[in-house]
Write a protein that holds these residues in place. Structure first.
Motif, PDB file in Angstrom:
ATOM      1  N   SER A  54      -4.888  -4.351  -5.511  1.00  0.00           N
ATOM      2  CA  SER A  54      -5.315  -3.048  -6.029  1.00  0.00           C
ATOM      3  C   SER A  54      -5.395  -2.024  -4.892  1.00  0.00           C
ATOM      4  N   PHE A  55      -5.367  -2.500  -3.656  1.00  0.00           N
ATOM      5  CA  PHE A  55      -5.328  -1.607  -2.489  1.00  0.00           C
ATOM      6  C   PHE A  55      -3.876  -1.518  -2.013  1.00  0.00           C
ATOM      7  N   PRO A  56      -3.253  -0.351  -2.150  1.00  0.00           N
ATOM      8  CA  PRO A  56      -1.820  -0.225  -1.850  1.00  0.00           C
ATOM      9  C   PRO A  56      -1.407  -0.724  -0.464  1.00  0.00           C
ATOM     10  N   LYS A  57      -2.240  -0.523   0.532  1.00  0.00           N
ATOM     11  CA  LYS A  57      -1.833  -0.924   1.883  1.00  0.00           C
ATOM     12  C   LYS A  57      -1.779  -2.446   2.051  1.00  0.00           C
ATOM     13  N   ASP A  58      -2.435  -3.196   1.148  1.00  0.00           N
ATOM     14  CA  ASP A  58      -2.474  -4.659   1.250  1.00  0.00           C
ATOM     15  C   ASP A  58      -1.441  -5.371   0.383  1.00  0.00           C
ATOM     16  N   ARG A  59      -0.774  -4.656  -0.506  1.00  0.00           N
ATOM     17  CA  ARG A  59       0.130  -5.292  -1.474  1.00  0.00           C
ATOM     18  C   ARG A  59       1.224  -6.113  -0.822  1.00  0.00           C
ATOM     19  N   LYS A  60       1.875  -5.566   0.172  1.00  0.00           N
ATOM     20  CA  LYS A  60       2.996  -6.270   0.799  1.00  0.00           C
ATOM     21  C   LYS A  60       2.525  -7.569   1.452  1.00  0.00           C
TER      22      LYS A  60
END
Length: 98
Positions: A54-60
Motif C-alpha cells: 500500500s506504500f508505493p515506494k515499497d511495492r517493487k
C-alpha cells in the motif's frame, strides 16, 4: 456466388479476424500455487506483502521478495501484491492466476 453467400464468407472472415485479435489482446493466464514450508507460511507472507504494497515506494521490493521466494515472474508477483488479481487461500497454500 450469390450476394448472400458472399456476405456469409465476409462475415466469417471478419469474425475469425476479430477472434484472433481478441485472443492476442488477452493472453492466457497461468495459475500459481504458493505453498507453505516449515520456514515460510505462505498466507502470512502474502498478507504482509499486500499490506506493505500500500506504500508505493515499497511495492517493487515486496514484489521482488515474493518473486524470489517462490521463483515467480516479477509481473505475476507485482499483480498479486498490488491486488490486481484475486487470490484464494487453500489450507496453507495461496492460489492465484496472472
Amino acid at each position: 456466388m450469390s450476394k448472400t453467400a458472399i456476405s456469409a464468407v465476409l462475415a466469417d472472415t471478419r469474425s475469425k479476424r476479430a477472434a484472433k485479435t481478441f485472443i492476442q489482446s488477452y493472453p492466457a493466464t497461468k495459475t500459481y500455487r504458493l505453498q507453505s514450508s516449515p520456514f515460510v507460511y505462505a498466507p502470512g507472507l502474502i498478507a504482509w506483502a499486500i499490506n506493505g504494497a500500500s506504500f508505493p515506494k515499497d511495492r517493487k521490493n515486496l514484489a521482488n521478495v515474493v518473486a524470489a521466494t517462490w521463483k515467480l515472474p516479477l509481473d505475476a508477483a507485482t499483480a498479486l501484491v498490488t491486488r490486481k488479481v484475486p487470490h484464494t487461500i487453500d489450507g496453507e497454500t495461496v492460489v492465484f492466476s496472472a
